[in-house]
Motif scaffolding. Structure first.
Motif: not given
Length: 267
Positions: A87-107
């Motif tokens: 998600x682009x939450x401000x000018x030139x800034x973004x934040x995000x998440x990533x998760x594996x399908x088996x729910x074993x890894x979260x970033x």
């Protein structure tokens, strides 16, 4: 007797797809290197991605190759599906998440585009990854068991001409577990792409990873060639196809495989 392998550091079933380097969750429309440009404010990206690797050999401590088993036809397969939202939450800034399908890894990751000058742009990256896997061989890690990491780095892009673009990033990662810091990792990636027609780019590049394992007191490295295609017909979606092939290394498996990421834009 086969020598003990020292495998690299952080979440393999995320990292082997190698679309985002070590700071996961940030936007990407490149082959492997991270895109330094942040997505527009209020924009959301959603991305499913899949990767498959197989190996029958590994790089020894001296850089030579050995079979992973006494059986010549032994093959190791790694595959994973994961999902990213940014998600682009401000000018030139973004934040995000990533998760594996088996729910074993979260970033989770942050990106700030700190300069744009002419045909060049740069960004600062920061991220963390948590893993609950206990029996997986980590492509970029030297660890088995519950771990987490903190990563930071910089990413750049330069448009050399109307058709030629180069992208590169440099990252550092500290891998930890409940007993403290266990490894330092350094990453460098460079891609070059060429526009063959509007919406289609062919790309190729190199990824280098170096691991300093504090427990084993041995290092490991891996040099991978990436070749693929970037399809971006408009602002609706982007498809990135990549074939990673490990060229040389030490104390890590030698893989070849295929990865695919579909980025969908939601304004």
């Amino acid at each position: 007797m086969l020598k003990k392998k020292l495998i690299f550091t952080v979440v393999v079933l995320l990292a082997f797809i190698d679309v985002h380097g070590q700071v996961f969750g940030v936007s990407a429309d490149k082959l492997v290197a991270i895109n330094p440009l942040s997505i527009p404010t209020g924009t959301v990206e959603f991305e499913p991605a899949f990767g498959y690797l197989y190996s029958s050999t590994y790089f020894e401590n001296n850089g030579g190759m050995q079979s992973t088993s006494f059986e010549n036809d032994s093959i190791t397969n790694l595959q994973c599906l994961f999902f990213r939202t940014t998600y682009g939450f401000a000018k030139n800034f973004e934040a995000g998440v990533l998760i594996s399908a088996n729910l074993s890894n979260f970033s989770a990751g942050l990106k700030y585009t700190f300069f744009q000058a002419g045909n060049t742009a740069g960004a600062i990256l920061l991220g963390t990854t948590f893993s609950n896997e206990s029996d997986l061989v980590f492509r970029n890690t030297g660890f088995f068991g519950k771990t987490y990491s903190i990563a930071t780095g910089v990413a750049f892009t330069t448009l050399l001409s109307e058709k030629v673009e180069i992208d590169y990033d440099f990252q550092y990662q500290n891998l930890l577990d409940k007993s403290g810091s266990q490894a330092n990792d350094y990453f460098a990636t460079a891609d070059a792409s060429f526009k063959i027609k509007e919406g289609f780019r062919i790309a190729s590049g190199l990824s280098y990873r170096y691991n300093q394992d504090k427990a084993e007191k041995r290092d490991a490295y891996l040099l991978t060639m990436n070749t693929g295609l970037i399809i971006s017909p408009g602002r609706t979606f982007i498809i990135v196809l990549n074939v990673p092939y490990d060229l040389m290394g030490r104390n890590t498996d030698k893989y070849v495989g295929f990865t695919m990421a579909l980025t969908i834009f939601l304004d």
